[in-house]
Scaffold this motif. Structure first.
Motif, short mmCIF file in Angstrom:
data_model
loop_
_atom_site.label_atom_id
_atom_site.label_comp_id
_atom_site.label_asym_id
_atom_site.label_seq_id
_atom_site.Cartn_x
_atom_site.Cartn_y
_atom_site.Cartn_z
N LEU A 60 0.89 -1.00 0.08
CA LEU A 60 -0.14 0.05 0.08
C LEU A 60 0.76 1.20 0.06
CD1 LEU A 60 -2.16 -1.01 3.19
CD2 LEU A 60 -2.94 -1.23 0.64
N PRO A 61 0.20 2.40 -0.56
CA PRO A 61 0.93 3.61 -0.32
C PRO A 61 1.29 3.91 1.19
CG PRO A 61 -0.71 4.01 -1.69
CD PRO A 61 -0.90 2.64 -1.22
N VAL A 62 2.32 4.68 1.64
CA VAL A 62 2.45 4.76 3.08
C VAL A 62 1.35 5.60 3.64
CG1 VAL A 62 3.84 6.48 4.42
CG2 VAL A 62 5.05 5.06 2.99
N GLY A 63 0.57 6.33 2.93
CA GLY A 63 -0.69 7.07 3.37
C GLY A 63 -1.65 6.05 3.90
N GLY A 67 -3.86 3.41 8.60
CA GLY A 67 -5.15 2.91 8.89
C GLY A 67 -5.51 1.72 8.84
N TRP A 68 -4.81 1.01 7.85
CA TRP A 68 -4.73 -0.55 7.84
C TRP A 68 -4.22 -1.09 8.88
CZ3 TRP A 68 -7.03 -4.28 4.70
CH2 TRP A 68 -7.64 -3.51 3.55
N GLY A 69 -3.09 -0.72 9.37
CA GLY A 69 -2.22 -1.33 10.29
C GLY A 69 -3.02 -1.17 11.71
N LYS A 70 -3.71 -0.16 12.11
CA LYS A 70 -4.48 0.11 13.02
C LYS A 70 -5.69 -0.91 13.06
CE LYS A 70 -6.57 3.99 15.57
NZ LYS A 70 -6.95 5.31 15.50
#
Length: 200
Positions: A60-63, A67-70
C-alpha cells in the motif's frame, strides 16, 4: 515465519507495475520463495485471514499504512511489513512525514536470502516493539497507582494531622488488614473523600 497475508487494494493490483510484470507481485515472489500467502483487498477479508498469518505484508502507499495497520492490530497483533514497490513508493511521497508503525520493509528486487533475513529482523523488531509497549503500559499503570497513593497520603495527612510517611504506613497496614493492594485502599479513601466533599 512461514504464513503471510498480503494486503493489496484494487488500486495496487491494477498498477502497471503488476499488470506488465505479474512476477513482481508480492504474492508471486513470496510464494516462489516458499511462503504460504493469502491475499486480501478488503478489510473484512483481511480481518478473517489475519488470524492464520504470521505477519501482514502491506502492499500500500504509506498514506494508507496507518489506517490499515490500526485496523489489523485491533483484530490481532502481528508484525506489519511494508512492501515498498515502485508504485507504492511513488504514491507515498506526500506521506513521508506520517508517523507509521511498520516492523520492516520488503522490496520486489530482494533476493530470497535478503527477503528471509528482512522477515527475520522484522519479526524481532515486532517482538521488541511489543515488549516496549508492555513496559510502557506497566510504567503508566505504576504512575497512575502512585497518583492515587499520593492523593490518599495528602488526605490522610490533612485529616489525621500526621506526616506523609505516617500516612503511608497507615495505608500499608490498612491494605494488609483488608488483604488488598495499597492502591485499592488509597483509591477508596480518595473516592470517599471526594463524595463527602461534594455532598457538603
Amino acid at each position: 515465519m512461514r504464513s503471510l497475508i498480503v494486503i493489496q487494494t484494487e488500486t495496487a493490483r491494477s498498477s502497471p507495475e503488476y499488470s506488465d510484470q505479474p512476477t513482481s507481485s508480492p504474492k508471486v515472489i513470496l510464494q516462489e520463495y516458499g511462503y504460504f500467502v493469502c491475499t486480501a483487498s478488503t478489510l473484512e477479508r483481511a480481518k478473517v485471514m489475519v488470524n492464520k498469518a504470521d505477519a501482514a505484508v502491506l502492499d500500500l502507499p504509506v498514506g494508507e499504512l496507518k489506517g490499515w495497520g490500526k485496523e489489523l492490530l485491533w483484530t490481532r497483533s502481528l508484525p506489519l511489513i511494508w512492501w515498498c514497490s515502485a508504485s507504492s513508493a511513488s504514491e507515498s511521497l506526500e506521506a513521508c512525514e506520517e508517523n507509521v508503525t511498520v516492523d520492516g520493509i520488503l522490496t520486489p528486487s530482494m533476493s530470497e536470502q535478503e527477503l528471509h533475513w528482512a522477515l527475520h529482523f522484522s519479526s524481532r523488531q515486532y517482538f521488541e516493539r511489543k515488549q516496549w509497549q508492555s513496559e510502557r503500559a506497566q510504567m503508566m499503570a505504576q504512575l497512575e497507582d502512585r497518583k492515587w497513593i499520593d492523593m490518599a497520603k495528602g488526605i490522610l495527612s490533612k485529616m489525621k494531622n500526621i506526616s506523609e510517611a505516617e500516612a503511608y504506613d497507615f495505608l500499608r497496614k490498612q491494605a494488609m488488614n483488608e488483604r488488598k493492594r495499597i492502591v485499592d485502599v488509597a483509591t477508596s479513601i480518595v473516592k470517599v473523600y471526594q463524595l463527602l466533599k461534594e455532598s457538603k
